[in-house]
Write a protein that holds these residues in place. Structure first.
Motif, short mmCIF file in Angstrom:
data_model
loop_
_atom_site.label_atom_id
_atom_site.label_comp_id
_atom_site.label_asym_id
_atom_site.label_seq_id
_atom_site.Cartn_x
_atom_site.Cartn_y
_atom_site.Cartn_z
N ALA A 19 0.83 -1.20 0.00
CA ALA A 19 0.00 0.00 0.00
C ALA A 19 0.87 1.26 0.00
N GLN A 20 0.34 2.27 -0.64
CA GLN A 20 1.00 3.57 -0.63
C GLN A 20 0.27 4.47 0.35
N PHE A 21 1.02 5.40 0.95
CA PHE A 21 0.44 6.36 1.87
C PHE A 21 1.32 7.60 1.88
N THR A 22 0.83 8.65 2.53
CA THR A 22 1.64 9.85 2.70
C THR A 22 1.80 10.12 4.19
N ALA A 23 2.85 10.83 4.53
CA ALA A 23 3.10 11.20 5.93
C ALA A 23 3.73 12.58 5.97
N PHE A 24 3.48 13.27 7.08
CA PHE A 24 4.08 14.59 7.28
C PHE A 24 4.09 14.93 8.75
N ARG A 25 4.96 15.86 9.10
CA ARG A 25 5.02 16.38 10.47
C ARG A 25 4.03 17.54 10.59
N PRO A 31 -1.08 17.09 20.89
CA PRO A 31 0.37 17.27 20.81
C PRO A 31 0.84 17.26 19.35
N PRO A 32 2.05 17.77 19.10
CA PRO A 32 2.60 17.70 17.75
C PRO A 32 2.58 16.25 17.26
N ALA A 33 2.29 16.07 15.96
CA ALA A 33 2.06 14.71 15.47
C ALA A 33 2.75 14.42 14.15
N LEU A 34 3.03 13.14 13.97
CA LEU A 34 3.36 12.59 12.67
C LEU A 34 2.01 12.14 12.12
N VAL A 35 1.60 12.71 11.02
CA VAL A 35 0.29 12.41 10.45
C VAL A 35 0.49 11.49 9.25
N TYR A 45 0.43 9.93 15.20
CA TYR A 45 1.34 9.40 16.22
C TYR A 45 2.08 10.57 16.83
N HIS A 46 2.43 10.46 18.11
CA HIS A 46 3.26 11.50 18.73
C HIS A 46 4.44 11.77 17.81
N LEU A 47 4.71 13.03 17.51
CA LEU A 47 5.80 13.38 16.60
C LEU A 47 7.15 12.88 17.11
N ARG A 48 7.29 12.84 18.41
CA ARG A 48 8.56 12.39 18.98
C ARG A 48 8.86 10.92 18.67
N CYS A 49 7.89 10.20 18.11
CA CYS A 49 8.12 8.79 17.78
C CYS A 49 9.28 8.62 16.83
N ILE A 50 9.54 9.59 15.97
CA ILE A 50 10.63 9.48 15.01
C ILE A 50 11.96 9.37 15.74
#
Length: 133
Positions: A19-25, A31-35, A45-50
């Protein structure tokens, strides 16, 4: 190279290639997120996950299974997915922010780390793994 913003997201593919998807900060969210956008579904997801996942992989020092699965299913012990839900991780539980869509951490976050040059991800039909670079 895409900026990883809402207007210029990273185009990514799941480790299995299915599957293809997109992601961005998005640092404007609380809280700030990874979308992650998969079709019309938006996971956060919590942005700090990276940074946290990159640090965990460095500490592990070797390949770690992804173990991606839905929130309602039990994650494979010792996997990225299990770590992403563990009370022992830096956020003390789920990195996923939206109940019902908190799982699949081991599917959608590893390709982001790979894109950022923080990790290597195996791209197999099943049982993929990752490690820090």
């Amino acid at each position: 190279m895409n900026a990883g913003t809402r207007t210029d997201p990273w185009p990514l593919t799941t480790p299995s290639g299915g599957a293809q998807f997109t992601a961005f900060r998005d640092e404007t969210l609380d809280p700030p997120a990874l979308v992650v956008k998969v079709g019309t579904t938006e996971l956060r997801y919590h942005l700090r996950c990276i940074d946290d996942l990159a640090a965990m992989l460095k500490a592990a020092g070797d390949w770690t299974p992804l173990g991606g699965t839905d929130e309602q299913k039990t994650a494979l012990e010792g996997s990225v997915e299990a770590w992403g839900r563990s009370p022992d991780n830096p956020v003390g539980g789920w990195y996923g922010l939206k109940k019902g869509l908190r799982g699949r951490f081991g599917v959608y976050v590893p390709p982001v780390l790979e894109r950022l040059g923080l990790a290597e991800v195996e791209h197999l039909p099943r049982n993929s793994r990752m490690r820090a670079l």
